[in-house]
Write an enzyme that holds these catalytic residues in place. Structure first.
Site, short mmCIF file in Angstrom:
data_model
loop_
_atom_site.label_atom_id
_atom_site.label_comp_id
_atom_site.label_asym_id
_atom_site.label_seq_id
_atom_site.Cartn_x
_atom_site.Cartn_y
_atom_site.Cartn_z
N ASP A 106 0.80 -1.23 0.00
CA ASP A 106 0.00 0.00 0.00
C ASP A 106 0.83 1.28 0.00
OD1 ASP A 106 0.77 -0.58 2.57
OD2 ASP A 106 -1.22 -0.42 3.46
N THR A 130 3.46 -8.03 -1.26
CA THR A 130 3.51 -7.89 0.20
C THR A 130 3.02 -9.18 0.82
OG1 THR A 130 2.46 -6.88 2.14
CG2 THR A 130 1.28 -6.62 0.06
N ASP A 132 1.43 -9.44 3.36
CA ASP A 132 0.21 -9.19 4.14
C ASP A 132 -1.10 -9.52 3.42
OD1 ASP A 132 1.87 -8.31 6.10
OD2 ASP A 132 1.45 -6.18 5.82
N ASP A 134 -3.02 -7.65 1.70
CA ASP A 134 -4.03 -6.67 2.13
C ASP A 134 -4.30 -5.59 1.09
OD1 ASP A 134 -1.59 -5.45 2.33
OD2 ASP A 134 -1.90 -4.61 4.31
N ARG A 176 0.61 -6.17 10.29
CA ARG A 176 0.33 -4.99 11.13
C ARG A 176 -1.16 -4.65 11.10
NH1 ARG A 176 4.90 -1.32 9.74
NH2 ARG A 176 3.99 -1.82 7.71
O1 F6P Z 1 4.08 -5.09 5.24
C1 F6P Z 1 4.81 -6.25 5.42
C2 F6P Z 1 5.28 -6.37 6.84
O2 F6P Z 1 6.05 -7.55 6.94
C3 F6P Z 1 4.19 -6.33 7.91
O3 F6P Z 1 3.54 -7.57 8.07
C4 F6P Z 1 4.99 -5.92 9.11
O4 F6P Z 1 4.17 -5.32 10.06
C5 F6P Z 1 5.97 -4.95 8.54
O5 F6P Z 1 6.12 -5.29 7.17
C6 F6P Z 1 7.31 -4.94 9.21
O6 F6P Z 1 8.08 -3.94 8.63
P1 F6P Z 1 9.65 -3.80 8.85
O7 F6P Z 1 10.33 -4.90 8.09
O8 F6P Z 1 9.99 -2.46 8.31
O9 F6P Z 1 9.90 -3.95 10.31
#
Ligand code: F6P
Length: 328
Positions: A106, A130, A132, A134, A176
């Site tokens: 997103d 991603t 997620d 989502d 998240r």
């Molecule tokens: O958006 C993908 C994701 O893995 C989410 O599930 C998670 O909350 C976030 O990225 C973690 O981000 P980072 O790798 O920046 O800690």
């Protein structure tokens, strides 16, 4: 927009298994159509830093099985500013790049949309990448299948030890704002309960169902907590539950970033290939500000705006209900 001649490709935001097969497909489809193709390093940061290189069919040899992204990725704050976007635009123009394929989630699409509204002479097509899952307009995003399989493998292992010791485990998984991994992995590994960011779980109900499980002679229980759950992370939830349930020894495991790595599943390799191929074909057809996605096993285009209208609640209440019934 004039005739398409050179495409830039980048990966942005959290990496996801399947990004490399997608980059490979973009590069080779572009070259097949006699278009130039430039790899942009570290997402939008590479546009601003002018960190880009011409790619050939050989630049993407033997990468189908690699996790991560050969182009690297970043979350770029500078690209959110008008100044950052202007530098990026000038760098793209200087290189003769007239279109971008952006692979990400997103945040990536939000940046792409703002940029292409400001500079409509650069066409932009998004590919959903991603773990997620989502985004709107696609049944699956790149990396979701691999990440879910990684979680299931971990849950199976935890079940072995949970069962051996008669323990209750709280397992924290990524997402998240999205409980997609939690739900699919929960069904696959027979979790007793899942806690999701989209839906608040009443602790009293959770405790009751865990007690009922014990009463039903369950020797172990697994509760999956998606990281965005309203009660906090797995440690917080475990603490609250521990005070109300004495029957099991309680343990917590945070799966963390191992969920993002690893060789993409066959599903993600095929999805990445199909969507990369489709992204270039969409640009050739004159499309812009769209996302290529998979709907009912067909590639479909959706406006980036629609794609960003997430959470048509992909979790599906029927699946939630089924999981609860099957885990009694
Ligand atoms: O958006 C993908 C994701 O893995 C989410 O599930 C998670 O909350 C976030 O990225 C973690 O981000 P980072 O790798 O920046 O800690």
């Amino acid at each position: 927009m004039g005739k398409l001649s050179k495409i830039g490709v980048l990966t942005s935001g959290g990496d996801a298994p399947g990004m490399n097969p997608c980059i490979r497909a973009v590069v080779r489809t572009a070259i097949y159509h006699k278009l130039g193709v430039v790899g942009v390093k570290q997402g939008y940061q590479g546009l601003i830093d002018n960190d880009m290189y011409e790619m050939t069919t050989r630049s993407v040899s033997n990468i189908l099985d690699f996790g991560g992204t050969i182009l690297k990725t970043a979350r770029c704050a500078d690209f959110r500013t008008d100044e950052g976007m202007e530098i990026a635009y000038r760098n793209l123009k200087a290189k003769g790049i007239d279109a971008l394929v952006v692979i990400g989630g997103d945040g990536t699409f939000t940046g792409a949309l703002r940029f292409s509204k400001k500079y409509p002479d650069i066409a932009v097509i998004g590919v959903p990448g991603t773990i997620d899952n989502d985004l709107g307009g696609t049944d699956y995003t790149l990396g979701f299948d691999t990440a879910t399989n990684t979680v299931v493998e971990a849950l199976d292992k935890i079940r072995d030890t949970a069962d051996a010791h008669d323990r209750l485990f709280f397992i924290e998984v990524m997402g998240r704002d999205s409980g997609c991994i939690a739900l699919r992995a929960g069904i696959s590994a027979g979790a007793e309960a899942i806690m999701l960011p989209e839906k608040e779980t009443a602790i009293t109900e959770l405790v009751e169902s865990l007690k009922a499980g014990e009463h039903n002679k369950k020797s172990s229980s697994i509760v999956i907590v998606a990281e965005g759950d309203k009660h906090g992370g797995a440690y917080d939830v475990a603490q609250i539950v521990k005070e109300q349930i004495k029957i099991y020894d309680v343990k917590v495991t945070i799966l963390g970033h191992l969920q993002r790595g690893g060789s993409p599943s066959a599903f993600d390799r095929i999805l990445g290939s199909r969507l990369g191929f489709a992204a270039v074909n969409a640009l050739i057809a004159g499309e812009t500000q769209k996302m290529v996605g998979l709907r009912g096993n067909s590639v479909a285009l959706t406006s980036l705006e629609e794609a960003l209208k997430v959470h048509e609640f992909k979790l599906e209440d029927d699946l939630m209900q089924m999981m609860e019934i099957l885990s009694i």
